[in-house]
Design a protein around this motif. Structure first.
Motif, PDB file in Angstrom:
ATOM      1  N   LYS A  64       7.391  11.515  -8.607  1.00  0.00           N
ATOM      2  CA  LYS A  64       7.006  10.607  -8.099  1.00  0.00           C
ATOM      3  C   LYS A  64       5.657  10.970  -6.634  1.00  0.00           C
ATOM      4  CE  LYS A  64       8.065   8.007  -4.127  1.00  0.00           C
ATOM      5  NZ  LYS A  64       8.610   6.384  -3.680  1.00  0.00           N
ATOM      6  N   SER A 116      11.953   4.611  -2.682  1.00  0.00           N
ATOM      7  CA  SER A 116      11.149   3.214  -3.947  1.00  0.00           C
ATOM      8  C   SER A 116      10.656   3.983  -5.024  1.00  0.00           C
ATOM      9  CB  SER A 116       9.628   2.658  -2.822  1.00  0.00           C
ATOM     10  OG  SER A 116       9.048   3.014  -2.493  1.00  0.00           O
ATOM     11  N   ASN A 158       8.387   4.073  -7.071  1.00  0.00           N
ATOM     12  CA  ASN A 158       6.374   4.117  -7.405  1.00  0.00           C
ATOM     13  C   ASN A 158       6.802   5.474  -7.103  1.00  0.00           C
ATOM     14  OD1 ASN A 158       7.031   3.461  -4.411  1.00  0.00           O
ATOM     15  ND2 ASN A 158       5.168   4.172  -4.724  1.00  0.00           N
ATOM     16  N   SER A 170       4.810  -0.813  -3.745  1.00  0.00           N
ATOM     17  CA  SER A 170       6.556  -0.508  -4.099  1.00  0.00           C
ATOM     18  C   SER A 170       7.088  -1.394  -5.008  1.00  0.00           C
ATOM     19  CB  SER A 170       7.417  -0.667  -2.986  1.00  0.00           C
ATOM     20  OG  SER A 170       7.001  -0.098  -2.100  1.00  0.00           O
ATOM     21  N   HIS A 175      -0.333   4.457   3.809  1.00  0.00           N
ATOM     22  CA  HIS A 175       1.344   4.097   2.256  1.00  0.00           C
ATOM     23  C   HIS A 175       0.824   2.901   1.488  1.00  0.00           C
ATOM     24  CE1 HIS A 175       4.717   6.100   1.202  1.00  0.00           C
ATOM     25  NE2 HIS A 175       5.518   4.898   1.542  1.00  0.00           N
TER      26      HIS A 175
HETATM   27 MG    MG Z   1       8.273   3.790  -0.423  1.00  0.00          MG
END
Ligand code: MG
Ligand code: TXA
Length: 317
Positions: free
Chosen positions: A54, A142, A144, A150, A228
């Protein structure tokens, strides 16, 4: 190599995912909220992979997923209030932050220095099966790359983590489409850390008014960092008349004459709008520089939808 998207209903696919988890690899798996990037929560090597794939800042702790509400008792201390919420909302899109028990065995990489654990019991069948057959709780953020939208479909995962040669289990689009609601039950009274798939009204009906710490300077949850959920395009919120060069993300009846409109829910249903939110943002983000978003009510799941939109509208510095 890009990720491989496989159907977990086909023979051997779930076994392959279980073997990957047991060999300390990460697997992308659908939950009812969004797709998660899962690894054995007891395994330092497994969980370490998640951060690498990530590009996630090391200080962010992860949510641990269990298959049965009773499994939480082995890991955390639960207050009477926590038990009330579990009884009402598990399995389902609610995460609780609770004090860790001695001898919990969770990898310190999951905890990132916290004495509490974020834990939830998802209801989606594919992650349920993966947890049960792997025989371990699964840590999963998540699926991504850090800081982007997401994923609510297997294709979103594959395009966000394009350089990762791992396995994505395809369970179709996620039912809820927004991340879980996070409530901290480790303190004297329950505190809302992130609005999400369970509405604040539904929580408060059971445990009374919740304090809220969504915008703290020392974020407990990176969802609290304002930028975010960042699309590439710029976002303008509460727009009833989009400009000609803007794509329009509508909610409720919209019969304006505009060239590019995606409607989250023409009938004005907030649950439907939540399910469609990230897929709609992803689609508009791929072919528009500027996105205007219509006004969305703030009750029920509207609180979480507005929260995600506000963060998406705040450009990264
Ligand atoms: Mg997340
Ligand atoms: O619906 C969801 O919750 C999805 C699916 C995959 O389960 N997961 C998810 O994970 O959204 P993630 O990592 O993107 O967000 C989890 C949030 C982070 O903001 C993290 O900082 C916070 O939970 N968190 C984890 N442990 C915590 C703790 N001990 N105290 C406070 N916040 C914590």
């Amino acid at each position: 190599m890009p990720p491989r998207i496989l159907n977990p209903d086909n023979p051997g696919v779930l076994d392959q995912a279980v073997r990957a988890i047991q060999s300390a690899e990460a697997v992308a798996v659908p939950t009812e909220t969004v797709y998660g990037l899962a690894a054995n929560a007891y395994s330092d090597a497994g969980v370490g992979q998640i951060y690498q794939i990530k590009g996630r800042p090391q200080f962010n702790p992860l949510i641990v997923h269990v298959a049965d509400p009773d499994d939480a008792d082995r890991l955390v201390d639960l207050s009477p209030e926590a038990r009330t919420l579990i009884k009402a909302f598990w399995p389902g899109p609610l995460t609780l932050v609770a004090p860790l028990k001695l001898g919990h065995g969770i990898s310190p990489i999951v905890l990132a220095g916290n004495a509490t654990l974020a834990i939830r019991c998802p209801d989606a069948p594919v992650i349920q099966a993966l947890i049960r057959q792997s025989g371990a709780p699964l840590a999963a953020p998540s699926a991504n790359s850090s800081g982007s939208l997401s994923p609510t479909t297997a294709d979103h995962v594959a395009s966000s983590l394009a350089e990762w040669d791992g396995l994505v289990l395809d369970g179709g689009p996620c039912r809820v489409g927004l991340e879980s609601t996070i409530v901290d039950v480790s303190r004297r009274s329950a505190v809302l850390l992130r609005p999400g798939g369970v509405s604040v009204e539904a929580l408060e009906a059971l445990v009374g008014p919740l304090e809220s710490e969504l915008l703290s300077d020392q974020p407990k949850a990176p969802g609290q960092l304002k930028s975010h959920y960042a699309p590439r395009a710029s976002l303008r919120l509460n727009v009833t008349h989009p400009e000609p060069d803007e794509a329009y993300l509508a909610f409720g009846p919209f019969d304006g004459d505009h060239h590019k409109v995606v409607n989250l829910s023409p009938g004005g249903d907030l649950v439907e709008a939540a399910t469609n939110l990230f897929a709609a943002l992803n689609a508009l983000d791929n072919d528009s520089e500027r996105i205007a978003v219509g006004p969305i009510p703030t009750d029920g799941l509207g609180a979480a939808i507005n929260d995600r939109l506000l963060r998406a509208a705040t450009k990264k510095s």
